[in-house]
Design a protein around this motif. Structure first.
Motif, short mmCIF file in Angstrom:
data_model
loop_
_atom_site.label_atom_id
_atom_site.label_comp_id
_atom_site.label_asym_id
_atom_site.label_seq_id
_atom_site.Cartn_x
_atom_site.Cartn_y
_atom_site.Cartn_z
N ARG A 128 0.81 -1.22 0.00
CA ARG A 128 0.00 0.00 0.00
C ARG A 128 0.85 1.27 0.00
O ARG A 128 0.31 2.38 -0.08
CB ARG A 128 -0.97 -0.01 1.18
CG ARG A 128 -1.95 -1.17 1.10
CD ARG A 128 -3.18 -0.98 1.94
NE ARG A 128 -2.92 -0.94 3.38
CZ ARG A 128 -3.87 -0.93 4.31
NH1 ARG A 128 -5.15 -0.97 3.94
NH2 ARG A 128 -3.56 -0.91 5.58
N GLU A 183 3.16 1.70 -2.39
CA GLU A 183 3.60 1.88 -3.76
C GLU A 183 2.88 3.05 -4.44
O GLU A 183 1.65 3.09 -4.45
CB GLU A 183 3.36 0.60 -4.57
CG GLU A 183 4.16 -0.58 -4.07
CD GLU A 183 3.73 -1.89 -4.73
OE1 GLU A 183 4.51 -2.86 -4.64
OE2 GLU A 183 2.64 -1.95 -5.31
N GLN A 225 1.64 5.30 -7.80
CA GLN A 225 1.18 4.91 -9.13
C GLN A 225 2.36 4.85 -10.09
O GLN A 225 3.27 5.67 -10.05
CB GLN A 225 0.13 5.90 -9.62
CG GLN A 225 -1.15 5.87 -8.81
CD GLN A 225 -2.28 6.63 -9.47
OE1 GLN A 225 -2.30 6.78 -10.68
NE2 GLN A 225 -3.23 7.11 -8.68
N THR A 270 3.86 -0.18 -9.28
CA THR A 270 3.28 -1.38 -8.69
C THR A 270 4.29 -2.52 -8.76
O THR A 270 5.04 -2.66 -9.72
CB THR A 270 1.99 -1.80 -9.43
OG1 THR A 270 2.29 -2.11 -10.79
CG2 THR A 270 0.95 -0.69 -9.38
N PRO A 272 -9.83 -4.30 -6.64
CA PRO A 272 -10.44 -3.23 -7.44
C PRO A 272 -11.97 -3.21 -7.37
O PRO A 272 -12.59 -2.19 -7.71
CB PRO A 272 -9.96 -3.53 -8.86
CG PRO A 272 -9.60 -4.97 -8.86
CD PRO A 272 -9.10 -5.26 -7.49
N PHE A 302 -6.17 4.16 -4.84
CA PHE A 302 -5.09 3.39 -5.45
C PHE A 302 -4.34 2.49 -4.46
O PHE A 302 -4.08 1.32 -4.78
CB PHE A 302 -4.10 4.33 -6.15
CG PHE A 302 -2.95 3.61 -6.79
CD1 PHE A 302 -3.10 2.98 -8.01
CD2 PHE A 302 -1.72 3.55 -6.14
CE1 PHE A 302 -2.04 2.29 -8.58
CE2 PHE A 302 -0.66 2.87 -6.71
CZ PHE A 302 -0.82 2.24 -7.94
N ALA A 355 -6.62 -0.54 -3.92
CA ALA A 355 -7.23 -1.22 -5.06
C ALA A 355 -6.23 -1.80 -6.06
O ALA A 355 -6.59 -2.67 -6.85
CB ALA A 355 -8.16 -0.25 -5.80
N HIS A 356 -4.97 -1.35 -6.04
CA HIS A 356 -4.08 -1.76 -7.12
C HIS A 356 -3.53 -3.18 -6.91
O HIS A 356 -3.59 -3.74 -5.83
CB HIS A 356 -2.93 -0.76 -7.27
CG HIS A 356 -1.84 -0.91 -6.26
ND1 HIS A 356 -1.91 -0.35 -5.01
CD2 HIS A 356 -0.64 -1.55 -6.30
CE1 HIS A 356 -0.80 -0.63 -4.33
NE2 HIS A 356 -0.02 -1.36 -5.10
N ASP A 357 -2.99 -3.72 -7.98
CA ASP A 357 -2.41 -5.06 -7.99
C ASP A 357 -1.08 -5.06 -7.25
O ASP A 357 -0.09 -4.54 -7.74
CB ASP A 357 -2.23 -5.50 -9.45
CG ASP A 357 -1.49 -6.82 -9.59
OD1 ASP A 357 -1.23 -7.48 -8.57
OD2 ASP A 357 -1.18 -7.19 -10.73
N SER A 411 2.18 -4.77 -11.93
CA SER A 411 1.95 -4.79 -13.36
C SER A 411 3.27 -5.09 -14.07
O SER A 411 4.31 -4.50 -13.74
CB SER A 411 1.40 -3.43 -13.80
OG SER A 411 1.73 -3.15 -15.13
N ASP A 420 4.72 -1.90 -15.38
CA ASP A 420 5.45 -1.10 -14.39
C ASP A 420 6.80 -1.71 -14.08
O ASP A 420 7.82 -1.02 -13.95
CB ASP A 420 4.63 -0.98 -13.10
CG ASP A 420 3.45 -0.04 -13.25
OD1 ASP A 420 3.35 0.64 -14.30
OD2 ASP A 420 2.63 0.02 -12.32
#
Length: 241
Positions: free
Chosen positions: A48, A50, A52, A55, A159, A165, A168-170, A174, A177
């Protein structure tokens, strides 16, 4: 049959806390009769944390921190811990990343030197970074993407459940990323999140408080001071449906 000593309450042990001038918090839990010592360094750098476009960086850094440091070549950390008869590991979580070692009690100073050296400056090179990005991507393929329902719940639910963010993000990262990560981005992440003020050093087992304080100040006292970064905003808007 006599009652085992393990069932009896332990007395005489205490937990001591101190903070070095550079902001590093230290927790000491001595058990003088214990033949082993455990050392953990916990950084407030988790999934949490990280930003944007970064990721997967929390997990990536768990790997990079074992790839050499200011005074140690790649894989030297493994060799020094295993050579002392110890074990080691690391793990990444939502709000922190931890590095742990368990060694014979007489190897405490060795571990403190190793941890201080990589807290001061991990050795991040283009070759090491690309290699570890590939390792992390392969772990994601094996453990998540190539397994039936492997993305549930870690990839599918956040998500749906959250809007911000950090939540919710992976957290695995990614591939876009990860592939875009360069040495400058990795060093920026380290400078921001692997600061003394964002870390806790914990030592438990066979040592004296006086001995540990001397060794901690000897090895960590000159690590450059950097404050903890602002905490991520984790509050969520009210549900409307």
């Amino acid at each position: 049959m006599p009652t085992s000593d393990l069932t009896q309450p332990r007395t005489g042990y205490r937990v001591e806390r101190l903070t070095l001038d550079n902001g590093l918090r230290v927790v000491l839990a001595p058990e003088p009769d214990c033949p082993v010592t455990g050392v953990a360094v916990v950084y407030g750098a988790g999934i949490r944390s990280e930003p944007q476009g970064r990721t997967g960086f929390a997990h990536l850094f768990e790997h990079l921190m074992f790839q050499g440091s200011e005074n140690l070549e790649k894989l030297a950390h493994f060799r020094h811990i295993q050579g002392a008869g110890g074990t080691f590991n690391g793990s990444t979580h939502l709000d922190y990343t931890r590095y742990i070692q368990t060694v014979p009690a007489n190897a405490l100073e060795r571990v403190l030197f190793l941890e201080a050296d990589r807290m001061r400056a991990p050795r991040i090179t283009p070759e090491t970074l690309r290699n570890q990005v590939d390792v992390v991507k392969e772990e994601i393929r094996v453990n998540v993407l190539n397994r039936p329902f492997g993305g549930f719940p870690w990839l599918r639910l956040p998500p749906v459940m959250f809007d911000t963010f950090p939540n919710a993000h992976d957290g695995y990262g990614s591939f876009t990323d990860l592939d875009a990560a360069g040495v400058d981005e990795a060093e920026e992440f380290f400078d921001r999140y692997y600061a003394c003020g964002n870390a806790v050093l914990c030592i438990a087992g066979g040592f004296s408080v006086e001995q540990a304080e001397v060794l901690v100040k000897r090895h960590f006292g000159d690590v450059p001071a950097r404050p903890a970064p602002p905490a991520p905003v984790l509050s969520e808007p009210d549900l409307t449906e």
